[in-house]
Design a protein around this motif. Structure first.
Motif, PDB file in Angstrom:
ATOM      1  N   THR A  46     -19.986  19.662  71.075  1.00  0.00           N
ATOM      2  CA  THR A  46     -20.310  21.042  71.456  1.00  0.00           C
ATOM      3  C   THR A  46     -21.032  21.761  70.313  1.00  0.00           C
ATOM      4  O   THR A  46     -21.728  22.735  70.545  1.00  0.00           O
ATOM      5  CB  THR A  46     -19.051  21.852  71.829  1.00  0.00           C
ATOM      6  OG1 THR A  46     -18.121  21.752  70.758  1.00  0.00           O
ATOM      7  CG2 THR A  46     -18.430  21.349  73.107  1.00  0.00           C
ATOM      8  N   GLY A  47     -20.885  21.225  69.104  1.00  0.00           N
ATOM      9  CA  GLY A  47     -21.604  21.803  67.971  1.00  0.00           C
ATOM     10  C   GLY A  47     -23.112  21.634  68.104  1.00  0.00           C
ATOM     11  O   GLY A  47     -23.879  22.328  67.456  1.00  0.00           O
ATOM     12  N   ILE A  67     -19.355  24.776  79.430  1.00  0.00           N
ATOM     13  CA  ILE A  67     -19.417  23.992  78.197  1.00  0.00           C
ATOM     14  C   ILE A  67     -18.025  23.427  77.960  1.00  0.00           C
ATOM     15  O   ILE A  67     -17.049  24.170  77.998  1.00  0.00           O
ATOM     16  CB  ILE A  67     -19.817  24.884  77.007  1.00  0.00           C
ATOM     17  CG1 ILE A  67     -21.103  25.657  77.319  1.00  0.00           C
ATOM     18  CG2 ILE A  67     -19.974  24.058  75.730  1.00  0.00           C
ATOM     19  CD1 ILE A  67     -21.230  26.958  76.534  1.00  0.00           C
ATOM     20  N   MET A  68     -17.921  22.126  77.761  1.00  0.00           N
ATOM     21  CA  MET A  68     -16.591  21.560  77.513  1.00  0.00           C
ATOM     22  C   MET A  68     -16.627  20.598  76.332  1.00  0.00           C
ATOM     23  O   MET A  68     -17.543  19.796  76.194  1.00  0.00           O
ATOM     24  CB  MET A  68     -16.058  20.866  78.768  1.00  0.00           C
ATOM     25  CG  MET A  68     -15.707  21.866  79.865  1.00  0.00           C
ATOM     26  SD  MET A  68     -14.900  21.103  81.279  1.00  0.00           S
ATOM     27  CE  MET A  68     -13.209  20.965  80.690  1.00  0.00           C
ATOM     28  N   GLY A  69     -15.600  20.703  75.518  1.00  0.00           N
ATOM     29  CA  GLY A  69     -15.548  19.855  74.337  1.00  0.00           C
ATOM     30  C   GLY A  69     -14.126  19.490  73.957  1.00  0.00           C
ATOM     31  O   GLY A  69     -13.164  19.777  74.685  1.00  0.00           O
ATOM     32  N   CYS A  70     -14.018  18.869  72.795  1.00  0.00           N
ATOM     33  CA  CYS A  70     -12.718  18.433  72.289  1.00  0.00           C
ATOM     34  C   CYS A  70     -11.884  19.649  71.879  1.00  0.00           C
ATOM     35  O   CYS A  70     -12.429  20.648  71.429  1.00  0.00           O
ATOM     36  CB  CYS A  70     -12.903  17.546  71.075  1.00  0.00           C
ATOM     37  SG  CYS A  70     -14.131  16.262  71.314  1.00  0.00           S
ATOM     38  N   HIS A  71     -10.580  19.525  71.999  1.00  0.00           N
ATOM     39  CA  HIS A  71      -9.700  20.625  71.586  1.00  0.00           C
ATOM     40  C   HIS A  71      -9.943  20.955  70.108  1.00  0.00           C
ATOM     41  O   HIS A  71     -10.253  20.062  69.324  1.00  0.00           O
ATOM     42  CB  HIS A  71      -8.233  20.229  71.791  1.00  0.00           C
ATOM     43  CG  HIS A  71      -7.855  20.181  73.231  1.00  0.00           C
ATOM     44  ND1 HIS A  71      -7.400  21.287  73.913  1.00  0.00           N
ATOM     45  CD2 HIS A  71      -7.891  19.172  74.134  1.00  0.00           C
ATOM     46  CE1 HIS A  71      -7.145  20.952  75.171  1.00  0.00           C
ATOM     47  NE2 HIS A  71      -7.436  19.669  75.335  1.00  0.00           N
ATOM     48  N   PRO A  72      -9.777  22.228  69.756  1.00  0.00           N
ATOM     49  CA  PRO A  72      -9.941  22.603  68.347  1.00  0.00           C
ATOM     50  C   PRO A  72      -9.084  21.713  67.454  1.00  0.00           C
ATOM     51  O   PRO A  72      -7.936  21.413  67.787  1.00  0.00           O
ATOM     52  CB  PRO A  72      -9.455  24.054  68.319  1.00  0.00           C
ATOM     53  CG  PRO A  72      -9.692  24.567  69.699  1.00  0.00           C
ATOM     54  CD  PRO A  72      -9.502  23.390  70.612  1.00  0.00           C
ATOM     55  N   GLY A  73      -9.683  21.265  66.362  1.00  0.00           N
ATOM     56  CA  GLY A  73      -8.967  20.362  65.467  1.00  0.00           C
ATOM     57  C   GLY A  73      -9.239  18.903  65.802  1.00  0.00           C
ATOM     58  O   GLY A  73      -8.919  18.013  65.029  1.00  0.00           O
ATOM     59  N   HIS A  76     -14.882  15.213  66.830  1.00  0.00           N
ATOM     60  CA  HIS A  76     -15.183  13.978  66.108  1.00  0.00           C
ATOM     61  C   HIS A  76     -16.107  14.202  64.922  1.00  0.00           C
ATOM     62  O   HIS A  76     -16.340  13.299  64.149  1.00  0.00           O
ATOM     63  CB  HIS A  76     -15.773  12.952  67.071  1.00  0.00           C
ATOM     64  CG  HIS A  76     -14.736  12.417  68.013  1.00  0.00           C
ATOM     65  ND1 HIS A  76     -13.998  13.247  68.833  1.00  0.00           N
ATOM     66  CD2 HIS A  76     -14.294  11.160  68.232  1.00  0.00           C
ATOM     67  CE1 HIS A  76     -13.155  12.507  69.539  1.00  0.00           C
ATOM     68  NE2 HIS A  76     -13.314  11.241  69.195  1.00  0.00           N
ATOM     69  N   TYR A  77     -16.659  15.380  64.863  1.00  0.00           N
ATOM     70  CA  TYR A  77     -17.488  15.718  63.696  1.00  0.00           C
ATOM     71  C   TYR A  77     -16.846  16.858  62.917  1.00  0.00           C
ATOM     72  O   TYR A  77     -17.529  17.683  62.337  1.00  0.00           O
ATOM     73  CB  TYR A  77     -18.916  16.060  64.146  1.00  0.00           C
ATOM     74  CG  TYR A  77     -19.507  14.987  65.029  1.00  0.00           C
ATOM     75  CD1 TYR A  77     -20.075  13.847  64.464  1.00  0.00           C
ATOM     76  CD2 TYR A  77     -19.452  15.092  66.414  1.00  0.00           C
ATOM     77  CE1 TYR A  77     -20.589  12.840  65.269  1.00  0.00           C
ATOM     78  CE2 TYR A  77     -19.962  14.091  67.225  1.00  0.00           C
ATOM     79  CZ  TYR A  77     -20.525  12.961  66.644  1.00  0.00           C
ATOM     80  OH  TYR A  77     -21.019  11.966  67.443  1.00  0.00           O
ATOM     81  N   GLN A  78     -15.558  16.936  62.973  1.00  0.00           N
ATOM     82  CA  GLN A  78     -14.727  17.918  62.241  1.00  0.00           C
ATOM     83  C   GLN A  78     -14.931  19.358  62.672  1.00  0.00           C
ATOM     84  O   GLN A  78     -14.026  20.029  63.124  1.00  0.00           O
ATOM     85  CB  GLN A  78     -14.954  17.846  60.708  1.00  0.00           C
ATOM     86  CG  GLN A  78     -15.029  16.457  60.121  1.00  0.00           C
ATOM     87  CD  GLN A  78     -13.694  15.738  60.186  1.00  0.00           C
ATOM     88  OE1 GLN A  78     -12.657  16.367  60.295  1.00  0.00           O
ATOM     89  NE2 GLN A  78     -13.722  14.417  60.132  1.00  0.00           N
TER      90      GLN A  78
END
Ligand code: SF4
Ligand code: SF4
Ligand code: SF4
Ligand code: FES
Lengths: 162, 337
Positions: A46-47, A67-73, A76-78
């Motif tokens: 998402t970055g 827009i959907m992405g990995c949970h905060p924390g 995969h790219y920190q």
């Protein structure tokens, strides 16, 4: 209104490759039902989401953008989804100033294991957009100049022909 | 004499600043007068629209067109000057992107007329008088050009050959353009005449790419004279705005407002600024980010100060979905058609 008569929104989805895109896959392979409103575009994180993508989707005819992405924390790219949080918050304010309803652009998280959450998110957003109706952004600038074009422009031959 | 290339200048929806900028060439204006035959410049020479209309198509070599397109008269002159000119240059931020007049795209025509002619505190207008497209007087019928709902940039109305951004373009930018025209060493058609680096690259302030916990408005702090304004929490568009002004505003302690527009390859200046500004916020959760953003009122006004018409969404929504303009009254429809 019957289900079939309802307006079928177009929602452009920007899904992170590592989580939500896989959640979508999981929802598919597990045959979870959700409305066929999402046109998903896979992004690496998402970055990577430039706000221009969202504006382009809305301008090009989307009724909403998810827009959907990995949970905060868990990006995969920190840092990627933290960047997305900041951009999204600012974009939301700008879109509101431009007269868009809040529900039209949404940011959610779903891990690769959360197929059900993904399906529910798409279903909920679809209902919200159905309640709002089409965005029809092009309608915002009907051709206003009733003006004659004079002769075909010389422009092409003269300015570019030399 | 007859061989000198013919030059035209015109102002559409403009503040007049771009005209002053040309005059600001001072003695160099004489070089322009020596190099060109000025055939049309309503601000300076006595000439009527009919005189331009009578000119042969393509008979003007270069037209510097400033101002945005916000009514029929502006559009009509844009079409006429396009037809008459071999090279049409969008001169200044208004012609390039709609700029300050383009901020009207944050409202509708009806809202504007309602405010200007009826609601504003300094207005007393019990009889509800407001401009009409057509008015009968003893001498005959008067006509006003139709006032558009949406302000446009020049290139949204006619094809444009080159762009010279800035509000107004700086003397050094104008000189660059004049030189290119005189020598014929022009960039590819459709290009911006100028530099393709950011204001930051010309700015003497030291940038450390700090993250910030809040924004300040210019009246709230006195900035350190050597450090980057953005690092100090003052909004500055220099990060994503084309250079050419020699960082005029940051040099004197005011954040860049973006008048030179986006760099090559960027269509939506506002979206680019949005990304750049979001990236300096020092917060990781939605709540904390919101708290920081509370200190940046009117972000759309900042990001789209000069290029709202020339952006992807171009204006505030008039009617979306089911909200169709039931709420929009039409007090001023007469001027609009
Ligand atoms: S670009 Fe700036 S100086 Fe030129 S007409 Fe527009 S507002 Fe005025
Ligand atoms: S003050 Fe503005 S232009 Fe100068 S370095 Fe900082 S952001 Fe860039
Ligand atoms: S610093 Fe920015 S706003 Fe000021 S003149 Fe330069 S480009 Fe325009
Ligand atoms: S990798 Fe999924 S949001 Fe960054």
């Amino acid at each position: 209104m019957s289900e079939a008569e309802k307006f079928n929104p177009v929602i452009v989805g920007f899904l992170c490759n590592w989580c939500s895109y896989r959640a979508a896959d999981l929802a598919g392979t597990s045959r979870m039902g959700y409305p066929a409103t999402l046109r998903d575009i896979r992004i690496m994180c998402t970055g990577r989401l430039d706000p221009t993508f969202v504006l382009r989707a809305l301008q090009g005819g989307a009724d909403g953008v998810l827009i959907m992405g990995c949970h905060p924390g868990q990006c995969h790219y920190q840092e990627g989804n933290y960047k997305a949080i900041r951009r999204f918050a600012l974009l939301k304010r700008v879109l509101q100033q431009l007269g868009l309803e809040e529900e039209r652009v949404q940011l959610h998280w779903a891990s690769a294991a959360q197929g059900l959450l993904f399906a529910e998110t798409v279903s909920r957003m679809t209902r919200q957009i159905q309640a709002l109706g089409p965005l029809d952004w092009k309608h915002n600038w009907p051709n206003e100049e009733p003006f004659m074009l004079l002769q075909p422009y010389l422009h092409e031959e003269v300015a570019h022909g030399r | 004499m007859a061989d000198k290339p013919k030059l035209a200048l015109y102002w559409a929806s403009s503040c007049g600043g771009c005209e002053i900028a040309v005059l600001g060439l001072h003695e160099k204006i004489l070089d322009v007068a020596a190099a060109f035959d000025i055939v049309f410049w309503p601000c300076v020479i006595d000439i009527k629209y009919a005189d331009v209309e009578a000119m042969a198509p393509g008979s003007i070599d270069v037209c510097l067109f400033n101002g945005a397109i916000r009514n029929d008269e502006n559009a009509r002159m844009a079409h006429i000057l396009r037809e008459k000119s071999k090279v049409l240059i969008a001169f200044g931020a208004c012609a390039c992107g709609g700029a300050i007049p383009g901020l009207a795209n944050f409202s509708s025509r009806e809202e504007m007329f309602e405010w200007i002619y009826f609601q504003s505190p300094t207005t007393e207008n019990a009889a509800r008088v407001f401009p009409q497209r057509h008015t009968r007087v003893d001498e005959g019928e008067l006509e006003l050009p139709a006032f558009w709902n949406t302000v446009k940039s020049l290139s949204q109305v006619v094809p444009v050959d080159y762009y010279l951004p800035g509000c107004p373009p700086e003397v050094q930018s104008i000189e660059l353009a004049v030189q290119a025209l005189v020598t014929g060493e022009l960039p590819p058609s459709g290009a911006v005449i100028g530099l393709n680096i950011a204001v930051c690259d010309e700015c003497p302030r030291e940038r450390k790419d700090k993250k910030i916990k809040r924004f300040y408005r210019p009246q709230e702090i006195i900035p350190n004279p050597d450090e980057c304004l953005l690092d100090q929490g003052l909004y500055c568009a220099g990060v994503a705005t084309r250079a050419g002004c020699n960082a005029r505003c940051p040099q004197v302690g005011i954040g860049c407002r973006g008048c030179y527009g986006p760099l090559d390859g960027v269509y939506d200046h506002g979206a680019r600024l949005l990304s750049a500004i979001a990236s300096i916020i020092d917060a990781d959760t939605a709540e904390d980010v919101e708290a920081v953003l509370e200190t940046l009122p009117d972000p759309a006004g900042y990001f789209y100060r000069y290029y709202l018409p020339q952006s992807l969404l171009r204006r505030k929504a008039r009617e979306n979905g089911q909200k169709k303009s039931a709420a929009e009254k039409k007090p001023a429809a007469a001027v609009a058609d």
